[in-house]
Design an enzyme around this catalytic site. Structure first.
Site, short mmCIF file in Angstrom:
data_model
loop_
_atom_site.label_atom_id
_atom_site.label_comp_id
_atom_site.label_asym_id
_atom_site.label_seq_id
_atom_site.Cartn_x
_atom_site.Cartn_y
_atom_site.Cartn_z
N GLU A 297 -94.74 -13.39 7.90
CA GLU A 297 -94.25 -12.02 7.28
C GLU A 297 -95.09 -10.70 7.50
O GLU A 297 -95.50 -10.03 6.79
CB GLU A 297 -94.46 -12.21 5.72
CG GLU A 297 -93.49 -13.22 5.21
CD GLU A 297 -93.68 -13.50 3.65
OE1 GLU A 297 -92.65 -13.57 3.22
OE2 GLU A 297 -94.63 -13.43 3.25
C1 TNX Z 1 -93.21 -16.64 0.89
S1 TNX Z 1 -94.15 -19.00 2.23
C2 TNX Z 1 -94.78 -16.71 1.50
C3 TNX Z 1 -95.85 -16.32 0.64
C4 TNX Z 1 -95.36 -16.28 -0.92
C5 TNX Z 1 -94.31 -17.30 -1.22
C6 TNX Z 1 -93.77 -17.20 -2.56
C7 TNX Z 1 -94.99 -17.95 3.37
C8 TNX Z 1 -95.14 -18.51 4.70
N1 TNX Z 1 -94.73 -16.78 2.84
O1 TNX Z 1 -96.55 -15.46 1.06
O2 TNX Z 1 -96.43 -16.67 -1.56
O3 TNX Z 1 -93.16 -16.89 -0.28
O4 TNX Z 1 -92.66 -17.94 -2.88
#
Ligand code: TNX
Length: 485
Positions: A297
């Site tokens: 992300e």
């Molecule tokens: C996605 S999973 C994210 C996390 C969040 C999560 C909440 C991932 C690699 N990134 O930063 O905490 O969703 O469900």
């Protein structure tokens, strides 16, 4: 029906004849190298039965549980054989880790006999041969969004080790907090550790704390995989050191729950000096072969910057003798030889996992709609999210790693990992409720051969664990999918 109330289902199990009576006269006799595992067995049996088993490396008592390291090669690093007969119990493995897993199985047989009642502890005869399907059987705890103390993380380790999980993935840094002391960069913990979601006081692990966790996990044959999440999810570092920001101004501390807004400054040399220090110090404290570098992300960065940055970080990790693990997004850039890619985003789909495999990488499967312990069980679950849908016990259980994704075969899968993100989870009791019983479900997915398991049977074996969980004070979720007693 596999005929034996053990989770995860063993590779093979036959009911033997008769039963073994475990009482004060029983002694555990262990090869010298297996004494710590023997002590662990004694510690596990005492609260279940009230019996204090003695441990010795010498033959002596007439009633004996033998822990032996003369098991065949084919049992591998983690397999074991367990024979329970009226004359005694023999647990064999090739390596101590196998004995440890065998002890978990024996503990469940003991608890089943206690749950049947009748005063005497009579463990039903059994002949079990067992070894894991996947090498990486992980549980991730996000200690960044909410901080969990050393004692609480130990509890999480215990909850995972009971079901033969062997990797503790600690998500140590994120926008809301930096949780590990780094000598060269003290503001990370002075400033970066002082926040958490919702404005609580945060916290961090000293190097001694971290060493304590590594040791505690190792004593349960679990490897710690520390995650330093970069280049995104890095606001806590950016708030601690102005020079890490492209504009030279410290970012404001963050205690909300949005994701994707932060990024390290890819153009500044100090960014890489910082990462060399951090990853170097972390590597020095981490005996396991893997460092997790996040990579998820990073939504504010160009594709070129992201690829150049993640390539450079993987080279730093390789130069210190470790292998990188990264979330699926890492596939957008070059993958260093040996890098492992973790699939999570079921919304985006598995294309990046397939691409990683095509390029020769192995993958860890953490599909959010199966393996995310922060998803709500159903509409009545108070905590958690539902962006990947509800994940009830059957969803967590009823899938096969080798057939989940077209183009990702059994040999491409290093393993399976359940992940507990903690934006909404602040208390260890709530960690337990989100993890149990889904964590044991994922553990069986990762351990047991597909031909040995099925939902109809699993829900019964799971229900049989209830008395035991209650005795351990585990605050598990009473999913209506399971016929609790
Ligand atoms: C996605 S999973 C994210 C996390 C969040 C999560 C909440 C991932 C690699 N990134 O930063 O905490 O969703 O469900």
């Amino acid at each position: 029906m596999i005929g034996i109330e053990v989770v995860p289902a063993p590779v093979s199990a036959d009911a033997g004849g008769g039963s073994f009576v475990l009482d004060e006269s029983t002694q555990i006799r262990a090869d010298q190298a297996a004494i710590p595992v023997a002590e662990h067995l004694a510690d596990a049996v005492r609260p279940l039965t009230g019996v204090a088993l003695t441990v010795s490396s010498e033959p002596g008592a007439s009633s004996e549980i033998a822990l032996r390291l003369d098991g065949a090669d084919r049992l591998g690093a983690e397999g074991y054989e367990l024979d329970v007969t009226p004359d005694g119990v023999v647990l064999r493995a090739h390596e101590p880790a196998g004995l440890f897993h065998g002890v978990q199985t024996f503990g469940q047989l003991v608890q089943a006999s206690v749950a049947r009642g009748g005063g005497r502890c009579e463990v039903a005869g059994a002949r079990i041969s067992d070894r894991p399907r996947f090498a990486w059987r992980g549980a991730m705890l996000d200690v960044a969004r909410h901080f969990f103390s050393v004692g609480e993380v130990k509890r999480f380790i215990d909850l995972a080790a009971l079901y033969k999980l062997n990797v503790l993935h600690l998500h140590l840094t994120d926008d809301q907090g930096w949780r590990i002391a780094i000598d060269g960069w003290p503001e990370l913990t002075r400033i970066g550790a002082s926040t958490e979601v919702g404005g609580g006081s945060g916290g961090f692990y000293t190097k001694a704390d971290y060493a304590d966790l590594v040791r505690y996990a190792a004593a349960r044959y679990m490897t710690v995989v520390p995650e330093i999440d970069v280049p995104g999810h890095s606001n806590a570092a950016l708030a601690s050191y102005p020079e890490l920001n492209c504009d030279g101004n410290a970012a404001a501390p963050f205690t909300g729950t949005e994701v994707g807004f932060s990024a390290l400054c890819v153009d500044k040399p100090v960014t890489y000096a910082f990462l060399e220090d951090v990853l170097g110090e972390i590597a020095a404290m981490t005996p396991g072969p893997f460092l997790h570098i996040g990579g998820d992300e990073a939504q504010t960065m160009t594709d070129e910057d992201y690829a150049a940055f993640t390539e450079r970080v993987q080279k730093i990790v390789a130069a210190i003798g470790k292998r990188s693990v990264g979330w699926q997004e890492l596939t957008a850039g070059p993958l260093e030889r040996g890098t492992v890619v973790q699939y999570w985003n079921t919304g985006a789909g598995p294309a990046q996992a397939v691409e990683a495999v095509r390029r020769g990488a192995q993958v860890i499967l953490s599909p959010a709609d199966r393996a995310y312990l922060d998803m709500k069980y159903d509409g009545s679950t108070e905590l958690g999210y539902d962006w990947a849908g509800y994940v009830d016990v059957r969803d967590a259980y009823d899938w096969d790693p080798a057939t989940l994704i077209d183009g990702v075969e059994e040999a491409d899968v290093l393993g399976v990992e359940a992940a507990l993100w903690t934006e909404t989870v602040a208390e260890i009791g709530d960690v337990e409720t989100m993890a149990y019983p889904r964590l044991p479900a994922i553990a069986e997915v990762a351990w047991s051969p597909s031909g040995r398991r099925g939902w109809a049977d699993f829900r019964l074996r799971l229900a049989a664990q209830e008395t035991w969980w209650a005795a351990m004070g585990i605050r598990f979720h009473r999913s209506p999918q399971v016929p609790w007693r």
